[in-house]
Each structure stands twice: as C-alpha cells, then as structure tokens.
Design a protein around this motif. Structure first.
Motif, PDB file in Angstrom:
ATOM      1  N   GLU A 227      46.609   5.204  40.668  1.00 16.48           N
ATOM      2  CA  GLU A 227      46.178   3.808  40.713  1.00 16.48           C
ATOM      3  C   GLU A 227      46.713   3.027  39.524  1.00 16.48           C
ATOM      4  OE1 GLU A 227      45.527   2.915  43.629  1.00 16.48           O
ATOM      5  OE2 GLU A 227      43.871   1.672  42.931  1.00 16.48           O
ATOM      6  N   ALA A 231      49.206  -0.143  39.413  1.00 16.74           N
ATOM      7  CA  ALA A 231      48.824  -1.378  38.724  1.00 16.74           C
ATOM      8  C   ALA A 231      49.873  -1.742  37.673  1.00 16.74           C
ATOM      9  CB  ALA A 231      47.447  -1.214  38.080  1.00 16.74           C
ATOM     10  N   GLN A 325      42.196  -1.638  43.334  1.00 16.98           N
ATOM     11  CA  GLN A 325      43.480  -1.928  42.701  1.00 16.98           C
ATOM     12  C   GLN A 325      43.426  -3.301  42.015  1.00 16.98           C
ATOM     13  OE1 GLN A 325      47.519  -1.659  41.648  1.00 16.98           O
ATOM     14  NE2 GLN A 325      45.997  -0.159  42.139  1.00 16.98           N
ATOM     15  N   MET A 351      41.144   0.460  47.528  1.00 18.58           N
ATOM     16  CA  MET A 351      42.261   1.326  47.233  1.00 18.58           C
ATOM     17  C   MET A 351      42.601   2.228  48.409  1.00 18.58           C
ATOM     18  SD  MET A 351      42.062   4.162  44.423  1.00 18.58           S
ATOM     19  CE  MET A 351      42.660   5.772  44.741  1.00 18.58           C
TER      20      MET A 351
END
Ligand SMILES: Cc1ncc(C[n+]2csc(CCOP(=O)(O)OP(=O)(O)O)c2C)c(N)n1
Ligand SMILES: [Mg+2]
Lengths: 362, 339
Positions: A227, A231, A325, A351
């Motif tokens: 994740e 990002a 996210q 997510m």
C-alpha cells in the motif's frame, strides 16, 4: 508438480505470486532438509493452504506433509517435541486467529525453551499464520498479532511483504535459525504477482528500504508495504513528493538504526501497520525513535492501522475500519505539505477494490 | 414419511427424578397429531433450505460479502433439536448456524439484513453469517472459532442450576470440534458439576475436507461414556421426527439435572464454505450424498414441498426486501459497543 526442489536453474528475474513463492520455499525445504515436515489443518488437501502446500503431500509422502485434527495447542506442543529431537516442523494456521488456541505452547513453552533450560535445548520451528482481510472476515478471522508475539522475548516474528522476502528469508530460517519463528503472512498478498530476482541483494531477516526517498519516511508492515509503495508512486506523480518506504519485515528484530537514519534525513514519519495502533508496532517505532533520536521529527508522526474496534463484518464499516489508499496518500502528503496540501486524492474507496484478485469467501 | 427410528441410547445414569414431561401425554398427543407435527417440522426445515438456496442465488451479486457456511442437508438437526426445547432454553452454536438461528425462532428479515451487512441485522451488520445471534429467542452468539462456544453452554447451564432455574443450555458443534481440548475440558466439567447441558454433535463426517476417520481415534459415545455422560446417536439425521424424539428424551434427561450427548449423523451437501458443490475436487463421494438425498424428506416429499413453497418464498422475498431497504451502517457505528 513441476516445482523445483533441487538446484534447477531459474530465470534471474521472473514473476512469481506470493503463494507461488511460499510453495517454492516449502518444496525446497522438504527437498533440501530431510528433517523438515509440514503439518496443519488441510495442508494435504486440494486447496493446500491457499496454494502454498498444494501437491507436496503427493510428492513427499504423508510422513512429511500431513493433515492434523483440530488441535492447535496439541499440534504446537507436538511440534516442539519434534524440534527438540532434531526435526524441523513447519506448522500452519489458515487464520492467525486460530493460533490463539496455541498461545500456551507458543509463549510459555516454545519462546522460553532455550533460555529457561540454560541454553541446553532449543526448538527451531516455523509457525505460519495467515491474516485474513475483507469479504466479511469479521472479528475472528482478521486479527494480525505481530505485536502480541513480538512482545515475548524468545520468538522471532517476521512479516514477509513480497514474494522476494519469502524466497530470501524462509530458506535461511529453515536451514539456520536457532529458535521458533512466527511468520505472519497476509491473505491479500497471496494472489498478487511480484517480480523476483536472484541477482538483487537478499532481503535480510530484518528491516530494509523498499523505496528510497528524501521527503518523508513511511515505515510499513506486510500488505501495508505494498500500500505504501502504491501511495509513494501516487504522490510522486501527483505532487513530486519522494517518500522513502521502509519494510520493517522483522517485527521482533528490526533494524532500528535504518529507521532512525531515514527519519534523520526526512524529519517526517508515517507508520502503516496491519493491526491496531495501541501498544503495537507503531507504538514501538515511536519508542525506539524517542530513545535514539528524540529531536529527529519536524512534526508529530502519523499512524495508520485498524480502527480501535473488533473488525466489523459489514462492508460499509470494514471500508472505514482499515486505512484506505486515499488515507495513506493523504497522510504522506499532510506530513510533507501540511494538512491543507491541496493535492487531489485517489478516488478509490477501499484498498481491497484495488486487490481485485481477492474475492470471497476465503 | 414418518421415519421414526429407534435411536440407540446409552444411559449411564438414571435421571435422579422422573424427567419432566417424559412419556407424558405430550408424546401421545403428538402421535395423535403426527401429521400436523410432521407438517410443522417439515415447514421449518424447508424454510431453512429455501433460505439457503436464496443465499446461493444472491451470492454472485456480491450483496452478501461474507463467508457463508451452508447447512443444506443438515437442516433437520436444527429443527428436530430446537423443537424439543423450550423458548427460554439457550442454544450456543457455530459459524454454520443459519439453521439453528431459524429453528430457534430468529427473525428471517433480520437474518438477511445481517448477511447483507446492514443496520437492520441482529448485530447491525457487524456479525455477518458466521456470528449469527438472536438472544431474544435464545440463540446466543455463534462463533467462527471451532469449539469455542461449547464451554459457554456449560457455564450458562451451571448458572441455571445455581439460580434454581429449570432452563437448559445446548452446545451445538461439529464432529471436528470434539478434537479440540476445550471440548474435553467442557464435558469433564459438565459431568463433575452435573449441569443441565445438552451437547449436540452434528456429525457430517467432515472437517473442511478431512474425513473423520483420519482425525479421530475414538468413538464419540464411548468417549463420553468414560466421562460418565449418557448419550444417544441418531443415524437417521434426515428425519426431523426421529431427531425430535431423541431430543425430547435427551432434554428430559438434561432438565432432570444431568448432561447428555446427542450425536446426530448428517450430511453436508455443499462445500465447506461458499455456495458451490465440491464433488469435482474428489475428496469425497457424491454417491454417499446422493444416498442421503434419496431419504431426505425435502427431496422425497415433493408434494408437501410444492404445497409449502409459495408461502415460504413470499416470506423469503419479504425478508430479502427488508435487507435491501436497510441502510448500511455508517461511521457512527464503527466505534460503538466496544467496551
Ligand atoms: C480453532 C479453529 N481451528 C480451525 C478453524 C478452521 N475451520 C473452520 S471450520 C473447520 C472444520 C470444523 O469441522 P466440524 O467441527 O466438524 O464442523 P463442520 O464445519 O463440519 O460443521 C475448521 C478446521 C477454525 N475456524 N477454528
Ligand atoms: Mg463436521
């Protein structure tokens, strides 16, 4: 099964799913070490712990890969006994939550054995736990107990975030690690494909930098590493922000100096963990920073984890329960540019929508 | 139909006092009204099956985003056992509890709302299929950790006894659950303390994909015997009437103050979790399930099934509509009811 147990040549760079990496390492462990055996509920069935043990019972026989009754505590005690006389047991729990039935054996026995008996004995073994998430896993199929286990000296706790981490760590653990290891695998990662390489420096049984950056440090665990990397990509494209992503990887024995060095450089910190924040990984990262470099941070850190509640089943609540996210991106940008950063956030709501390959029920 | 079998009893303790209601007019009245009784039990059993068939239809739409463990093939157990209970008796069950929820009298609309993860569900959507409950009708919290509610039933029963109440508690679990340590601790303690608890084992012969013979070195009734617990096995687990009859006797024994084990053979038609069949994986034999179906009243008694179907389907449609209308829980629910 065509899986290579032996020294068959593999392309230096290839694509391998997390489950595939697990299967390769399990296969290699059985092939390379006569004392290795795998036991757990369903390890020999057609689902093979989500594809991580499929076919191994047929290949190595029922003495080495076998199903057990519902007996989490007993199984763990049996594994300890086997380890004490030189075998190397690998046990599985299809949800980390079920390992709680084995807490007595793991914490009071396995974790203590070497120390309590003056170093004369030890029980090296690998306990594989799978953390569930999404599709209504609910309160009892979703817990991520890394902080709990890492709290007890005597246990080594790792959370491989990628196929590479598995390929690099598991063989070392199985061949050489002197004590019990708890590996916390994440169900959402199982079906993801990763590029793996046999040329890159091996991931240590400790912390490593997954992506370099100068503006903000993101310390993450397990699926939150993936994740954080997503990002980081987003904030680079949307705002030119360079986030450094650190995969803590070992929860019990992280490389704190690596973390401190990074924060010294960036002065900004986001911590993204798969569990609750209270008394957890995020708290420990802050404790270590406080001890080592209390003035490194230019602003209070941001922490992402599960909401302080048992996991709700309803999708609407589950989406709020885990950091999205959107929130990860927002946290990174707010650290670097302040709360009113003004950068448009990704629209994706949860997510798991991005992890489309994971669909229920299990 | 009326396949009343003669269940095999093993009685180690004679009940200390005459079991309440046993061999009393209740039974003979039942026989007189056996058609009505059969129809009543059949209706609930069919309701459960049609509800789960509706779940199967709905599942691909992703409205139910939660693992589901269907009881199709096993419904008669829930119906036969619950019919022998009083409304104020408690049942503690498992993740496979759509059947027990409905048989104990849980509201269908709230069940669908719970499966949908909606605020109108019994747990406001926080539980989903694996943790159904309806305490207002005596279905206590179901758990997805195998065997974990067995001691809860023992504890509730112990308190009933302490409180001088004649309520009983029922622990429902699968054959696999009896392998867990807590099962052994629980039956030992129940026997020592002489608590009014009924242990009901739904023996479908499987734990996920593992057959019982590779998991168990014991026979459950023999095993209970060494703990001094009387038991009965019903092999005809498709037969609601036989299960009910065995349950009535078991409940009488329990209400008189002794634990009892009821082991009921049954058959899981669908996969362990999810809404499909799993015969193509070849870990089990379709023929065994087919043989079971050939005796399943819901399959055999087509006339009654078709007679009851329209009204039951209307009931189910109304419940589904309730769930569809019920809003999803919002942020205000995320951090409520924690402590
Ligand atoms: C303590 C624990 N271990 C393992 C599991 C995974 N699991 C879920 S259901 C199940 C099988 C249980 O079999 P049984 O008790 O016979 O019940 P059935 O599913 O057949 O109704 C297993 C192993 C779990 N939920 N809890
Ligand atoms: Mg079973």
């Amino acid at each position: 099964m065509t899986l290579a147990a032996t020294k068959e040549r593999k392309a230096p760079t290839r694509v391998l799913s997390y489950a595939g990496a697990l299967l390769e390492t399990m296969d290699a462990a059985l092939a390379n070490h006569a004392n290795v055996f795998i036991m757990g509920q369903g390890v020999d069935d057609f689902k093979g712990i989500f594809g991580s043990t499929t076919g191994l019972a047929q290949k190595y026989g029922a003495e080495r890969v076998f199903d057990v009754p519902l007996m989490e505590e007993g199984m763990t005690g049996v594994a300890i006994g086997a380890a004490l006389v030189g075998d190397y047991p690998i046990t599985t729990h299809i949800r980390a939550d079920f390992s709680f039935l084995a807490m007595n054996q793991i914490i009071n026995l396995a974790a203590k054995y070497r120390y309590m008996f003056g170093g004369s004995m030890s029980c090296p073994m690998l306990i594989r736990l799978v953390v569930g998430r999404s599709w209504g896993q609910g309160a009892q199929h979703s817990q991520s107990p890394q902080a709990t286990f890492a709290h007890f000296p005597g246990l080594t706790v790792v959370m491989p975030a990628t196929s590479q981490a598995i390929l690099d760590m598991y063989p070392k653990i199985i061949a050489r690690h002197p004590g019990p290891v708890i590996s916390i695998e994440h169900r959402l990662l199982y079906n993801l494909d990763f590029t793996v390489s046999s040329n890159a420096p091996a991931i240590p049984l400790s912390t490593y930098i997954a992506r370099e950056g100068k503006d903000v440090t993101v310390v993450a665990t397990s699926v939150m590493v993936v994740e954080a990397l997503r990002a980081a990509q987003y904030v680079k494209e949307a705002a030119g922000v360079e986030a450094e992503v650190i995969d803590l990887n070992s929860i019990s024995h992280p490389d704190w100096e690596l973390v401190v060095q990074s924060v010294r450089k960036t002065g900004r910190l986001v911590i993204a963990d798969t569990s609750w924040l209270e008394y957890g990984v995020a708290a420990e990262v802050c404790r270590q920073l406080m001890l080592r470099e209390p003035r490194a941070l230019a602003a209070p850190p941001t922490m992402l984890g599960m909401a302080s509640a048992p996991c709700p089943t309803a999708k609407s609540l589950e989406d709020l329960y885990y950091p999205s996210q959107h929130e990860t991106v927002d946290a990174i940008l707010a650290q670097v540019r302040g709360v009113g950063h003004g950068v448009a956030l990704p629209t994706e709501r949860s997510m798991t929508e991005a992890f489309k390959k994971f669909r229920g029920p299990f | 139909m009326g396949l009343i079998a003669s269940p095999r009893f093993i009685l180690y303790h004679q009940p200390s006092k005459a079991p309440q209601g046993a061999a009393e007019p209740l039974e003979s009245k039942d026989l007189a009204n056996s058609d009505e009784l059969y129809r009543r039990l059949f209706r609930t059993t069919l309701l459960i099956r049609l509800v789960e068939e509706r779940v199967i239809e709905l599942y691909p739409s992703d409205r139910i985003q939660s693992p589901v463990h269907l009881s199709i093939g096993q419904e008669a157990v829930a119906v036969g056992v619950c019919d022998a209970l009083r409304a104020d008796d408690l049942v503690f069950a498992t993740y496979r509890s759509h059947g027990f929820y409905l048989a104990k009298g849980g509201r269908l609309d709230r069940m669908f709302a719970e499966l949908y993860g909606r605020i109108g569900g019994g747990a406001k959507g926080k539980a989903g299929s694996m943790h159904l409950s309806a305490p207002e009708v005596g279905l206590m919290g179901s758990s997805a950790v195998v065997a974990s509610t067995i001691p809860h039933a023992v504890g509730a029963a112990m308190s009933f006894k302490r409180q001088g109440s004649d309520r009983i508690a029922v622990a429902v679990f699968g054959d696999g659950a009896t392998e867990e340590g807590v099962y052994h601790e629980s039956i030992n303690f129940a026997s020592l303390m002489k608590v009014p608890v009924l242990f009901v084992c739904e023996d479908n012969g499987l734990a996920v994909h593992s057959h019982r013979h590779i998991r168990q070195s014991y026979r459950l009734q023999k095993h209970a015997e060494i703990y001094g617990i009387a038991s009965c096995r019903v092999d005809e687990g498709w037969d609601m009437l036989a299960i009910r009859e065995a349950s009535l006797a078991a409940v009488a024994h329990v209400r008189a103050g002794r634990p009892f084990l009821l082991e009921i053979a049954t058959s899981r038609y669908m996969e362990h979790v999810g809404v499909g069949e799993d015969f193509h994986f070849q870990y089990r034999d379709r023929a065994a399930v087919d043989a079971w179906k050939a005796r399943d009243p819901l399959v055999v008694d087509k006339a009654l099934t078709e007679a009851l179907r329209p009204e039951l389907e209307r009931e189910i449609e109304a419940a589904v509509a309730f769930a569809e209308r019920s809003p999803a829980p919002g942020r205000d629910e995320l951090l409520t009811d924690i402590i």
